[in-house]
Structure formats: structure tokens, C-alpha cells
Write a protein that holds these residues in place. Structure first.
Motif, PDB file in Angstrom:
ATOM      1  N   TRP A 539      16.667  16.892   8.911  1.00 50.74           N
ATOM      2  CA  TRP A 539      17.311  17.389  10.114  1.00 50.74           C
ATOM      3  C   TRP A 539      17.789  18.822   9.949  1.00 50.74           C
ATOM      4  N   SER A 540      17.904  19.512  11.059  1.00 47.96           N
ATOM      5  CA  SER A 540      18.587  20.802  11.137  1.00 47.96           C
ATOM      6  C   SER A 540      18.830  21.082  12.609  1.00 47.96           C
ATOM      7  N   THR A 546      13.163  17.082  14.634  1.00 47.71           N
ATOM      8  CA  THR A 546      14.262  16.116  14.639  1.00 47.71           C
ATOM      9  C   THR A 546      14.462  15.551  16.037  1.00 47.71           C
ATOM     10  N   SER A 547      14.422  16.411  17.041  1.00 48.39           N
ATOM     11  CA  SER A 547      14.561  15.941  18.424  1.00 48.39           C
ATOM     12  C   SER A 547      13.472  14.934  18.767  1.00 48.39           C
ATOM     13  N   LEU A 548      12.235  15.286  18.461  1.00 44.38           N
ATOM     14  CA  LEU A 548      11.114  14.392  18.748  1.00 44.38           C
ATOM     15  C   LEU A 548      11.269  13.052  18.023  1.00 44.38           C
ATOM     16  N   ALA A 549      11.606  13.114  16.749  1.00 42.93           N
ATOM     17  CA  ALA A 549      11.699  11.900  15.941  1.00 42.93           C
ATOM     18  C   ALA A 549      12.835  11.004  16.425  1.00 42.93           C
ATOM     19  N   TRP A 606      17.061  20.364  18.039  1.00 42.30           N
ATOM     20  CA  TRP A 606      18.041  19.283  17.942  1.00 42.30           C
ATOM     21  C   TRP A 606      19.453  19.778  18.244  1.00 42.30           C
ATOM     22  N   GLY A 607      19.814  20.950  17.792  1.00 45.50           N
ATOM     23  CA  GLY A 607      21.155  21.461  18.031  1.00 45.50           C
ATOM     24  C   GLY A 607      21.457  21.722  19.492  1.00 45.50           C
ATOM     25  N   PHE A 634      23.398  17.144  11.820  1.00 44.88           N
ATOM     26  CA  PHE A 634      23.071  15.860  11.215  1.00 44.88           C
ATOM     27  C   PHE A 634      22.943  14.770  12.279  1.00 44.88           C
ATOM     28  N   THR A 635      22.342  13.661  11.885  1.00 42.88           N
ATOM     29  CA  THR A 635      21.952  12.626  12.827  1.00 42.88           C
ATOM     30  C   THR A 635      22.682  11.319  12.531  1.00 42.88           C
ATOM     31  N   SER A 636      22.264  10.285  13.235  1.00 39.55           N
ATOM     32  CA  SER A 636      22.860   8.967  13.059  1.00 39.55           C
ATOM     33  C   SER A 636      22.548   8.396  11.682  1.00 39.55           C
ATOM     34  N   ALA A 637      23.491   7.598  11.171  1.00 45.70           N
ATOM     35  CA  ALA A 637      23.241   6.850   9.940  1.00 45.70           C
ATOM     36  C   ALA A 637      22.095   5.866  10.111  1.00 45.70           C
TER      37      ALA A 637
END
Length: 727
Positions: A539-540, A546-549, A606-607, A634-637
Motif C-alpha cells: 500500500w501507499s 491499492t485502490s483497485l485491489a 488510494w490516498g 495503510f489499509t484494513s487488517a
């Protein structure tokens, strides 16, 4: 003396409004306030010093109330089953649930039976809050206008989401309210958005694995934001604890003293049990069968007051209690009683006493109280000891029964036989690996090859059936590394790899490769697949991948989460091994369409989506895309990110806003002296007009932990205000 005169003058000015019978009490508060000094540092954090431990408790409660009295009161409204008095009829059954376990008559008796040192702390707890209310007449409590010492026993353990909350409210209402509709069981096949994993991260590193030979501790609770304050409490009686304090409690729940530190993570232990009670009525009284005999069922009348537009009203219930615990529902013609740890006095003793434990031996001695029910613990001290310690309230039970389901309470074979001793639980004390960790996963990997062995323990000590995504991530980072420092441990804890996507994406690539060139779906996602194929699953804030995933993974969960649950397979494994190729491609197309609809382009970093925003002091946070916010990388656990940010879209927003995940974060080094760095979500104060309402947001987003001012010489250059309570 000047401070004492200031307090006295203030009291004289207010004196005409004070009832005559309270003057002695106010004078007592005044004397105790004069023995307490609160130093606010340049982050607004309170460093409280008292002559005695009780003085420190008095001062820290006063300081917490200054920062956010509403959260203190709300915690106690929840704990005592009085929330409906503030919020109305909707809270009646959550209040009834609490009142089944928390009876003020019993709490007062436990207060009277407590050791003198604990009563002194409870007295100081109530006095500090009452003095705050006295000195701040502009603060209007919703319900609790006066705190009593016994109230501290109702909220004694510190976890977010206590054991009592495992009791289902719909089923509870169906049992105790004859007018309620029968509960509708959840549909097993239902799919929906992915649940945000709860819990926390804790890591302890032994001196053999650090660059300078000092033990390290990583403290990273994942809770709803602003659930705890950050402060230091110290006294001339040896107290000197720093860390995260749940609003209204008088002990540091996760933190450290000069020689040792402790971090709690949610446990997968099975220690809440349901008993099927075979009941009969004779002579107008209820009895439950047990071991061939009829045992009387106790009852207690419980009144639950609640607020209405016309004033206060009340519902009354006759609550039932078997030898196993309160009756909370019915099942197949039988009553169901629940058994869970309910020992407030010893829980409060353990919660406070561990803050003064200076080494592993002292900490383990405190654990002999066996009241840390819902949490595991990571520990480190300046003698080089480290440990993973499993939940230490575990009833000893017959392993012939499946304790994850209701058991027959009429059988003597289902009786408890005391509690497991510390050495009978899956701990890892000074493991040969040189490190121990827990990220709400099972204990069988807590110390790598030196972990406790699953076959050596009864099944009920742990319910987890597989390694978690965060567990996979942590094991990869810890490995055989031997040069950890405070900085490198922090960097590891903010490592951006997301193992869930590393596991799932190969299946997407295979699905795309297997699609016919003429397939229109293949053409719709070709560019997205090319981008994700080259991605390193990190992620960054600037990452389109990250957005797509995240959108793809979320859409997959909506479509296939139920199928994975029914198959009893972890979601990531199900996607990697069992998902139909067309479903993987359709989910990516739907995710891309969602990004376009919400943000105008599926190539949205993503940001631009994942944001932190704190608008006001409301406990139920709300968000507004038109107001300022900050990017969170950062993203969800859920995806295996150790740095956790539980965010989602709201009905009035396009951007995603977080309400849980990383909250208080700290790294601690135990050498000849203790060193620490920390950050708190948002800021210390709950007042929007305070400079400390959101002054830590940038550091929170980047993982740039600030220095902790633990010692007086560290604090001296960073003092913002020094005062006594009441000044």
C-alpha cells in the motif's frame, strides 16, 4: 502554597452555592488537589504526580475529565446498564444485559470487602470526578451527576467490547419480553461487506535480537478511535506508569513503567460457555435439573429506567439465574444460562497491580488473580525477559464436550473444575526464538519454532482454526532478524505488504490468462490486470493498485464471502483455490465501475479515497467530503496490513473514512532507563477548540512517532501548563 491559596479563593467565591453538608467534602477535595500536580506537555498529554497512589488516581481522573468527560460518563452508563436513561428505549435491552451481571447492591458489598489500598483508589476515583464536576458547573452530565467509589468495580478490565457483550440482545429480548417477535436466525448464505477485524498487535523482542542488547516492546491496540486517552500517572509510593487509559478507569491498560511493559491483544480463548437448562415449575417456583436433582432457580426483579419525550419511564423484568449464571435465551424448549468471568474486585486488583510490576516474576504473580479473561498479553522488561501470555481465565472442563456450543447443564460432567494454572496455558516465556508476538491470531505461532504446541492443550484454550493474514505478515518480518532497534521495529510494524492480495491475485491472473481473447469481459479489465500483475502488493497513498485491489477484494467478499464461510475455508484461500475464474473477473469489472462512479476514474490513488477526518466531539462519528481530511496510506487488517485502518464509505460520502484500527501506538526500549515513542489517533483532547484535538494526525498517517517525555528532565523543556486540579 500559592496554588493552595488559589484553590481556596476559588472555593470561597463559589461557597454561597454549596450546600452546608458538603463543605467538609469540598475541603477534603481541596486538600487532595493540593497534593497533586498535573503537567500538560506540548501534545496536551497529562503527566500526573501525587504524593500517594490515591492522589495520582484523583489527579488522573480529573485530567481525563478535562479532556473528555462525555466519554467517561458514557463508559459508565454502559458498564452499569444505565445508557437508556440518556438515550431512550432503544438501549433498554443492552442495559438489562449489563444488569444481569452488574448489581449495585453486590458492587457496594464488594467495595466494602475490598482491601484498604483498593478502596482508597476507588475513593480517589470518585473524588477526582466529583471535584471536576464541582469545579466545572458548565458541564452537564447526561445522567451521572455524582460518582460513587463502587462504580469503579463495574468497569474493571479495560477491554473494548467486554465479555458480557457476547450475549445476543435479540435473543435476550425474545426471552424476557413476551411481546417481542421471535428472533430471526441469521441467514448463513448471506453475503455482505467484509467485517473489519478487531483486536491489536503486540510484539516483544529479546535483547539477543536487538542491536543494542535491550528488550523492545511494540504496543499497537486496534480499537475504535478515541477509546482511550494517553497519560502518565506517578506517585511517591512507586507508581510511574505511562500509556493508554480507557476513559474513566484508573489504571494504564496498555503501557509501561520504568522497568517493564505490557500490551494486550484480543484472545481466541473459549471461556464463555452456554448451558442448556432443563427447567420445571413446582409450586409457582422454577427449578433446574442437575445431577439427578432439582436445584432452585434464583430470580431478581430488575428495573430498567429509560428516557422518553415526556420524561422517565421504566420497564421491569424478572430475571432468572441458575447455578451456571443468568438465563439469557431459550433454545429448543430449554433455558440457556451463560457463564463468564465476573469477578470485578479481583479484576480491578489485577488491572491496577500489573502497572506496578517491575519484572516478569512480579507480573506473573499478579496474573495469579486469573481475571484477564478476554486478552492475551505481550510483556518485556529491562532484565531482558519477554513473554507471550495467553488469557489467564480458563475454566477446567471435560474435553469430551464441544464447548463452542451449548452443553447440557443437567449433567455433572459439564461442571467446571477450577481454572487452568498459568503453566497449563499456551504461553511462550523467554522463547528460544528471541521474539514473541500476537496479532489476534492463534498462539501456535507466537514464538516461531519455539511456540507452544497445539497438541499439548485442550481445544478450548483457543478457537482459531488457521493463521491470520496479519500473522503471516508478522512471521515474515520477525524471522531470524537480530538487529532490531526502536526505529526498525516501528518500520516493520508499518510495513506495507498485504499478504491477502499476494495470495489472491495469482488466481485473478490465471483467470485472465484463461479467458478467450474475444471475451468482452477480458477487454474490460485488461489494463487493470496489467497494473496489478506488476504490483508488489504494497500500500501507499499514491498507489492506484491499492485502490483497485481493495475495491476488488471488497466486491469479492460481497459476492463470495458467504460461500467461503459455508465451506469453512479462510476467505483468501477460497478465492485462491475455489473461486470461479469468471467471478474474479466480474468482481474486478464491478470494482472498476464503482471507482469510476465515485471518483470519475478507476485510476484513483488510494490516498484520495482513504481519509482521516475528525469534525467534532461526537462519539458516533460523522463525516463530510466537503470538509478537510488527510490521506491515510495503510489499509484494513483484513488484507494483512499490520498498521490497521478500518475505513468505509458512508451514505453521504464518496471517500472512505476510518473509525477504528491503529489508535494508541508506541514502541518502548528497556535499558538502564526506559525510552519510548508514541502517537495517538487524532489528538489527546476531545474538545474541537483545543490545539490538541487533531494535532497528531500527520504523525499518525505517516507513522512518525513522537518522543515520550517519561522522565522529569525530558518533560522540563516541553511543559505547556503546570497546575493543581481545580485551579
Amino acid at each position: 502554597m500559592k496554588s493552595l491559596r488559589c484553590i481556596a479563593l476559588a472555593l470561597l467565591l463559589i461557597a454561597p452555592t454549596v450546600a452546608a453538608q458538603s463543605r467538609a467534602e469540598i475541603a477534603r477535595w481541596q486538600r487532595q488537589a493540593a497534593r497533586v500536580t498535573i503537567t500538560r506537555d506540548d501534545w496536551g498529554i497529562a503527566h500526573v504526580h501525587g504524593v500517594t497512589d490515591a492522589d495520582a488516581v484523583f489527579g488522573m481522573e480529573y485530567a481525563q475529565a478535562e479532556d473528555d468527560f462525555n466519554r467517561i460518563e458514557t463508559n459508565y452508563l454502559n458498564a452499569m446498564g444505565r445508557l437508556a436513561e440518556a438515550e431512550g428505549e432503544s438501549a433498554v435491552y443492552s442495559d438489562l444485559r449489563m444488569k444481569l451481571f452488574i448489581d449495585p447492591v453486590v458492587m457496594r458489598a464488594q467495595y466494602a470487602a475490598s482491601p484498604a489500598w483498593l478502596r482508597a483508589l476507588m475513593d480517589a476515583f470518585a473524588d477526582g470526578l466529583n471535584f471536576y464536576l464541582y469545579r466545572h458547573p458548565e458541564v452537564h452530565p447526561r445522567v451521572i451527576t455524582r460518582f460513587e467509589p463502587w462504580m469503579a468495580l463495574t468497569f474493571s478490565e479495560g477491554s473494548i467490547g467486554g465479555d458480557i457483550e457476547h450475549v445476543n440482545l435479540t435473543q435476550l429480548r425474545a426471552f424476557y419480553d413476551s411481546t417481542a417477535s421471535a428472533p430471526v436466525p441469521p441467514t448463513p448464505s448471506g453475503d455482505g461487506p467484509p467485517p473489519e477485524p478487531g483486536g491489536s498487535n503486540g510484539i516483544a523482542i529479546a535483547p539477543s535480537r536487538t542491536a543494542n542488547g535491550h528488550a523492545l516492546l511494540w504496543i499497537n491496540p486496534h480499537t475504535s478511535f478515541y477509546f482511550r486517552s494517553e497519560l502518565q500517572m506517578q506517585s511517591d509510593e512507586g507508581l510511574n506508569a505511562y500509556g493508554a487509559v480507557t476513559w474513566g478507569q484508573f489504571f494504564v491498560y496498555q503501557g509501561f513503567n520504568a522497568k517493564a511493559g505490557w500490551m494486550h491483544t484480543s484472545s481466541g480463548v473459549d471461556n464463555i460457555d452456554e448451558f442448556l437448562e432443563t427447567v420445571v415449575q413446582q409450586g409457582g417456583k422454577w427449578f433446574a435439573r442437575h445431577d439427578g436433582q432439582l436445584v432452585p432457580v434464583a430470580s431478581r426483579e430488575i428495573a430498567v429506567p429509560y428516557r422518553t419525550a415526556q420524561g422517565m419511564a421504566s420497564k421491569r423484568f424478572t430475571a432468572y439465574f441458575t447455578a451456571h449464571g443468568p438465563v439469557v435465551r431459550a433454545l429448543d424448549g430449554k433455558w440457556v444460562a451463560v457463564s463468564l468471568m465476573n469477578d470485578p474486585m479481583h479484576a480491578l486488583m489485577q488491572s491496577y497491580s500489573r502497572t506496578k510490576a517491575h519484572n516478569l516474576a512480579e507480573f506473573l504473580k499478579v496474573m495469579e488473580l486469573h481475571t484477564n479473561s478476554s486478552n492475551n498479553t505481550l510483556f518485556a522488561d529491562n532484565s531482558g525477559n519477554i513473554a507471550y501470555l495467553h488469557s489467564n481465565y480458563i475454566p477446567r472442563r471435560d474435553t469430551a464436550f464441544d464447548w463452542t456450543r451449548p452443553v447440557d447443564g443437567s449433567l455433572a460432567a459439564t461442571d467446571y473444575h477450577g481454572l487452568l494454572r498459568l503453566e497449563e496455558t499456551p504461553n511462550a516465556i523467554n522463547p528460544a526464538s528471541g521474539w514473541a508476538y500476537n496479532v489476534n491470531n492463534w498462539p501456535w505461532s507466537a514464538a516461531g519454532q519455539a511456540s507452544p504446541r497445539r497438541t499439548a492443550f485442550p481445544a478450548y484454550v483457543e478457537t482459531g482454526s488457521s493463521e491470520s493474514m496479519r500473522g503471516i505478515h508478522a512471521l515474515r518480518l520477525l524471522g531470524d532478524r537480530k538487529d532490531f532497534t526502536m526505529t526498525s521495529l516501528t518500520e516493520a510494524a508499518f510495513d506495507s505488504w498485504q499478504p491477502a492480495f499476494a495470495i489472491m491475485l495469482p488466481a485473478l491472473m490465471h483467470a485472465f490468462s484463461g479467458a478467450a481473447p474475444s471475451d468482452s469481459l477480458r477487454g474490460r479489465v485488461a489494463d487493470q490486470v496489467a497494473l496489478l500483475r506488476a504490483w508488489d502488493a504494497r500500500w501507499s497513498a499514491g498507489s492506484v493498485e491499492t485502490s483497485l485491489a481493495v475495491f476488488w477484494g471488497t466486491e469479492l467478499y460481497r459476492r463470495l464471502g458467504g460461500a467461503a464461510r459455508r465451506a469453512g475455508v479462510p476467505f483468501e484461500q477460497f478465492i485462491a483455490e475455489r473461486a470461479a475464474p469468471v467471478d474474479l473477473l466480474l468482481a474486478l469489472a464491478a470494482a472498476s465501475d464503482k471507482l469510476v462512479a465515485d471518483f470519475g476514474n478507476w485510476r484513483t490513488p488510494w490516498g484520495n479515497i482513504n481519509r482521516f477526518q475528525r469534525l467534532d466531539a461526537r462519539i458516533d462519528a460523522h463525516f463530510d467530503d466537503s470538509q478537510p481530511s488527510i490521506a491515510i496510506p495503510f489499509t484494513s487488517a483484513l488484507w494483512g496490513s499490520l498498521a490497521s485502518y478500518g475505513s468505509r464509505q458512508y451514505s453521504n460520502t464518496k471517500q472512505w473514512y476510518g473509525t477504528s484500527g491503529n489508535s494508541f501506538v508506541a514502541v518502548v526500549e528497556f535499558g538502564d532507563s526506559v525510552r519510548a515513542r508514541a502517537v495517538t489517533a487524532g489528538g489527546e483532547s476531545g474538545h474541537p477548540d483545543s490545539p490538541h484535538f487533531r494535532d497528531e494526525v500527520e504523525r499518525y498517517a505517516t507513522g512518525a512517532l513522537r518522543d515520550v517525555y517519561y522522565y522529569p528532565n525530558q518533560l522540563a523543556a516541553h511543559r505547556e501548563r503546570v497546575y493543581h486540579p481545580g485551579e
